[in-house]
Design a protein around this motif. Sequence first.
Motif, PDB file in Angstrom:
ATOM      1  N   ASN A   5      31.365  35.392  37.957  1.00 36.08           N
ATOM      2  CA  ASN A   5      33.040  35.573  38.369  1.00 36.08           C
ATOM      3  C   ASN A   5      33.715  36.374  37.271  1.00 36.08           C
ATOM      4  OD1 ASN A   5      32.076  34.333  40.765  1.00 36.08           O
ATOM      5  ND2 ASN A   5      32.634  32.221  39.954  1.00 36.08           N
ATOM      6  N   LEU A   6      33.249  36.596  35.948  1.00 33.37           N
ATOM      7  CA  LEU A   6      34.187  37.142  35.151  1.00 33.37           C
ATOM      8  C   LEU A   6      34.112  38.467  35.212  1.00 33.37           C
ATOM      9  CD1 LEU A   6      33.173  34.898  32.084  1.00 33.37           C
ATOM     10  CD2 LEU A   6      35.137  34.621  33.468  1.00 33.37           C
ATOM     11  N   SER A   7      35.308  39.246  34.831  1.00 32.10           N
ATOM     12  CA  SER A   7      35.353  40.898  34.768  1.00 32.10           C
ATOM     13  C   SER A   7      34.685  41.222  33.445  1.00 32.10           C
ATOM     14  CB  SER A   7      36.695  41.097  34.596  1.00 32.10           C
ATOM     15  OG  SER A   7      37.452  40.792  33.469  1.00 32.10           O
ATOM     16  N   VAL A   8      34.468  42.584  33.168  1.00 31.28           N
ATOM     17  CA  VAL A   8      33.847  43.093  32.201  1.00 31.28           C
ATOM     18  C   VAL A   8      34.763  42.694  31.010  1.00 31.28           C
ATOM     19  CG1 VAL A   8      33.239  45.280  31.082  1.00 31.28           C
ATOM     20  CG2 VAL A   8      32.808  44.770  33.508  1.00 31.28           C
ATOM     21  N   ALA A   9      36.051  42.787  31.159  1.00 34.79           N
ATOM     22  CA  ALA A   9      36.902  42.490  29.805  1.00 34.79           C
ATOM     23  C   ALA A   9      36.949  41.032  29.250  1.00 34.79           C
ATOM     24  CB  ALA A   9      38.322  42.921  30.362  1.00 34.79           C
ATOM     25  N   GLU A  10      36.782  40.303  30.526  1.00 33.85           N
ATOM     26  CA  GLU A  10      36.600  38.841  30.194  1.00 33.85           C
ATOM     27  C   GLU A  10      35.400  38.519  29.628  1.00 33.85           C
ATOM     28  OE1 GLU A  10      39.170  36.706  33.673  1.00 33.85           O
ATOM     29  OE2 GLU A  10      37.335  37.481  33.965  1.00 33.85           O
ATOM     30  N   LEU A  11      34.256  39.338  29.947  1.00 33.47           N
ATOM     31  CA  LEU A  11      32.920  38.950  29.322  1.00 33.47           C
ATOM     32  C   LEU A  11      32.748  39.586  27.944  1.00 33.47           C
ATOM     33  CD1 LEU A  11      30.563  39.810  32.324  1.00 33.47           C
ATOM     34  CD2 LEU A  11      30.767  37.722  31.194  1.00 33.47           C
ATOM     35  N   ARG A  12      33.357  40.868  27.760  1.00 39.86           N
ATOM     36  CA  ARG A  12      33.530  41.436  26.217  1.00 39.86           C
ATOM     37  C   ARG A  12      34.331  40.148  25.190  1.00 39.86           C
ATOM     38  NH1 ARG A  12      33.528  47.365  28.320  1.00 39.86           N
ATOM     39  NH2 ARG A  12      31.460  47.640  28.287  1.00 39.86           N
TER      40      ARG A  12
END
Length: 104
Positions: A5-12
């Motif tokens: 459910n996390l965005s790419v930015a949140e994952l980074r």
Amino acid sequence: MNLSNLSVAELRTLQENITQQLKKCEQQEIASAREQILAIAQSVGVPLGELINSIKPSQKEKAVVAVQYRNPDDATEQWTGRGRQPKWVKAWIDAGKSLDLVRV
């Protein structure tokens, strides 16, 4: 934690936080291990330097490989028979001569 459910930015950001936390934990573990080693050395009365030096292999312990071949034209050119052949050995073989003739 559901990562899908996390965005790419949140994952980074999460990845960076994890990397930082891992470094911090590794540093703490190293410090703890160092303290334990020091405590053990002190408890048995062995100076830490002596303990460390007994772990590291000394240069004296390295095996010296004996020379197997010597250039008949220049005795300072020698070869143990390990690794790449020196130019003089290659030239000797290319000239059709046997290595047995230059064996020490």
